[in-house]
Design a protein around this motif. Structure first.
Motif, PDB file in Angstrom:
ATOM      1  N   LYS A  50     124.760  15.113  40.053  1.00 27.49           N
ATOM      2  CA  LYS A  50     123.645  14.556  39.213  1.00 27.49           C
ATOM      3  C   LYS A  50     123.594  14.800  37.643  1.00 27.49           C
ATOM      4  N   LYS A  51     124.498  15.825  37.416  1.00 28.86           N
ATOM      5  CA  LYS A  51     124.674  16.351  35.906  1.00 28.86           C
ATOM      6  C   LYS A  51     125.891  17.196  35.742  1.00 28.86           C
ATOM      7  N   ILE A  52     126.231  17.358  34.324  1.00 30.55           N
ATOM      8  CA  ILE A  52     127.232  18.144  34.085  1.00 30.55           C
ATOM      9  C   ILE A  52     126.527  19.303  33.303  1.00 30.55           C
ATOM     10  N   LEU A  53     127.032  20.434  33.392  1.00 34.65           N
ATOM     11  CA  LEU A  53     126.358  21.551  32.836  1.00 34.65           C
ATOM     12  C   LEU A  53     127.551  22.279  31.842  1.00 34.65           C
ATOM     13  N   LEU A  54     127.350  22.623  30.735  1.00 39.51           N
ATOM     14  CA  LEU A  54     128.239  23.299  29.873  1.00 39.51           C
ATOM     15  C   LEU A  54     127.863  24.333  29.165  1.00 39.51           C
ATOM     16  N   THR A  55     128.820  25.519  29.305  1.00 29.97           N
ATOM     17  CA  THR A  55     128.503  26.804  28.798  1.00 29.97           C
ATOM     18  C   THR A  55     128.729  26.745  27.169  1.00 29.97           C
ATOM     19  N   LEU A  68     133.890  12.156  32.155  1.00 29.98           N
ATOM     20  CA  LEU A  68     133.279  12.552  33.676  1.00 29.98           C
ATOM     21  C   LEU A  68     131.774  11.920  33.524  1.00 29.98           C
ATOM     22  N   SER A  69     131.080  12.198  32.334  1.00 29.26           N
ATOM     23  CA  SER A  69     129.777  11.745  32.062  1.00 29.26           C
ATOM     24  C   SER A  69     129.770  10.265  32.516  1.00 29.26           C
ATOM     25  N   GLU A  70     130.685   9.818  31.702  1.00 28.56           N
ATOM     26  CA  GLU A  70     130.609   8.008  31.597  1.00 28.56           C
ATOM     27  C   GLU A  70     130.874   7.659  33.124  1.00 28.56           C
ATOM     28  N   VAL A  74     126.007  10.442  34.690  1.00 30.22           N
ATOM     29  CA  VAL A  74     125.191  11.483  34.620  1.00 30.22           C
ATOM     30  C   VAL A  74     125.160  12.169  33.307  1.00 30.22           C
ATOM     31  N   PRO A  75     123.956  13.005  33.095  1.00 33.10           N
ATOM     32  CA  PRO A  75     123.832  13.394  31.786  1.00 33.10           C
ATOM     33  C   PRO A  75     124.622  14.797  31.659  1.00 33.10           C
ATOM     34  N   ILE A  76     124.534  15.107  30.489  1.00 29.61           N
ATOM     35  CA  ILE A  76     125.341  16.632  29.895  1.00 29.61           C
ATOM     36  C   ILE A  76     124.378  17.153  29.302  1.00 29.61           C
ATOM     37  N   GLU A 106     127.708  14.063  21.990  1.00 28.59           N
ATOM     38  CA  GLU A 106     126.370  14.690  22.148  1.00 28.59           C
ATOM     39  C   GLU A 106     125.807  14.836  23.258  1.00 28.59           C
ATOM     40  N   PRO A 107     125.593  16.068  23.675  1.00 28.07           N
ATOM     41  CA  PRO A 107     124.791  16.348  25.143  1.00 28.07           C
ATOM     42  C   PRO A 107     123.750  15.528  25.268  1.00 28.07           C
ATOM     43  N   THR A 108     123.121  15.136  26.548  1.00 29.81           N
ATOM     44  CA  THR A 108     121.954  14.475  26.615  1.00 29.81           C
ATOM     45  C   THR A 108     121.049  15.657  26.334  1.00 29.81           C
ATOM     46  N   ARG A 109     121.124  16.816  26.573  1.00 31.48           N
ATOM     47  CA  ARG A 109     120.258  17.907  26.287  1.00 31.48           C
ATOM     48  C   ARG A 109     120.937  19.192  25.662  1.00 31.48           C
ATOM     49  N   TRP A 110     120.486  19.512  24.502  1.00 26.52           N
ATOM     50  CA  TRP A 110     120.754  20.878  24.158  1.00 26.52           C
ATOM     51  C   TRP A 110     119.986  21.877  24.647  1.00 26.52           C
ATOM     52  N   LEU A 111     120.805  23.168  24.787  1.00 31.71           N
ATOM     53  CA  LEU A 111     119.737  24.192  25.797  1.00 31.71           C
ATOM     54  C   LEU A 111     119.484  25.285  24.730  1.00 31.71           C
ATOM     55  N   ASN A 112     118.337  25.774  25.039  1.00 30.07           N
ATOM     56  CA  ASN A 112     118.001  27.233  24.336  1.00 30.07           C
ATOM     57  C   ASN A 112     117.712  28.147  25.169  1.00 30.07           C
ATOM     58  N   ASN A 113     117.834  29.414  24.750  1.00 31.31           N
ATOM     59  CA  ASN A 113     117.345  30.702  25.458  1.00 31.31           C
ATOM     60  C   ASN A 113     115.952  30.563  26.023  1.00 31.31           C
ATOM     61  N   GLY A 114     115.853  30.901  27.502  1.00 33.08           N
ATOM     62  CA  GLY A 114     114.688  30.640  28.242  1.00 33.08           C
ATOM     63  C   GLY A 114     114.614  29.277  28.957  1.00 33.08           C
ATOM     64  N   ASP A 115     115.299  28.321  28.615  1.00 31.67           N
ATOM     65  CA  ASP A 115     115.324  26.975  29.275  1.00 31.67           C
ATOM     66  C   ASP A 115     115.718  27.216  30.745  1.00 31.67           C
ATOM     67  N   HIS A 116     115.416  25.802  31.391  1.00 37.32           N
ATOM     68  CA  HIS A 116     115.758  25.987  32.875  1.00 37.32           C
ATOM     69  C   HIS A 116     116.267  24.860  33.103  1.00 37.32           C
ATOM     70  N   VAL A 117     117.384  24.650  33.987  1.00 38.01           N
ATOM     71  CA  VAL A 117     118.043  23.502  34.502  1.00 38.01           C
ATOM     72  C   VAL A 117     117.900  23.665  36.154  1.00 38.01           C
TER      73      VAL A 117
END
Length: 212
Positions: A50-55, A68-70, A74-76, A106-117
């Motif tokens: 359903k998604k790709i997660l990046l550290t 892989l997303s294409e 699925v979103p990144i 460009e990721p579908t969603r940039w993440l920040n401290n305290g976010d949840h996936v």
């Protein structure tokens, strides 16, 4: 949650496959390359990606993310926006290190401290842990006591900080103030090498152990 680890790229980077046992939904974490190998791992685990997660944005962790997303539609999600510095260099870095072609993205969603996936019913809290790179994030599953730490921490070592925009003091601070409080019994998947626990590293790690 089911966890699979697929070593990819000449750097033997740990690409993780996460599958929610309740829903079958899956995520691929840090696909640096070897897409066919990753997808074979997903097939063996029976997950529906359903998604790709990046550290973070280093080549061996995300060079295959856009392709892989294409391919999977699925979103990144991730890393933190300061990693744009590295992601924009992917095409050049891929040529330099013999990875073939890699797309900047460009990721579908940039993440920040305290976010949840979410991966199905599994919730991961996001911790921004700079030092190895400026926008590095860690994913933590509190219920399963599992962290995916990328190149922040390894069994017996820590991430390099001699790259552009690396910062040793920031890395040590992130490990001690964000990871250690999660609990000694937390298992973690590093970007390279074997798994360990935070408790084991606090006892024996020569860089961030309690005796250092």
């Amino acid at each position: 949650m089911k966890l699979g680890i697929v070593p990819v790229t000449p750097f033997e980077q740990n690409c993780s496959i996460l599958v929610c046992q309740n829903t079958g939904d899956a995520a691929i974490v840090d696909p640096g390359g070897d897409i066919d190998k990753i997808l074979d791992g997903v097939k063996q685990m029976g997950g529906n990606v359903k998604k790709i997660l990046l550290t973070h944005g280093h080549l061996d962790h995300c060079a295959a993310a856009q392709e892989l997303s294409e391919q999977l539609h699925v979103p990144i999600e991730g890393p933190q926006i300061e990693e744009r510095f590295w992601i924009d260099q992917l095409p050049e870095q891929a040529v330099r290190f013999g990875f073939g072609h890699a797309k900047a993205f460009e990721p579908t969603r940039w993440l920040n401290n305290g976010d949840h996936v979410q991966v199905g019913d599994v919730d991961f809290e996001v911790f921004h842990c700079p030092g190895h790179t400026p926008g590095h994030v860690v994913f933590f599953d509190k219920e399963d006591k599992l962290a995916l730490v990328g190149d922040v921490l390894f069994a017996g070592s820590i991430g390099r900080t001699d790259f552009p925009r690396g910062n040793h003091a920031d890395l040590i601070n992130a490990i001690k103030t964000k990871l250690w409080p999660l609990g000694d019994d937390v298992q973690f998947v590093p970007g390279h090498g074997p798994m360990s626990t935070f408790g084991q590293e606090r006892k024996t790690n020569p860089y961030v152990g309690d005796g250092v």
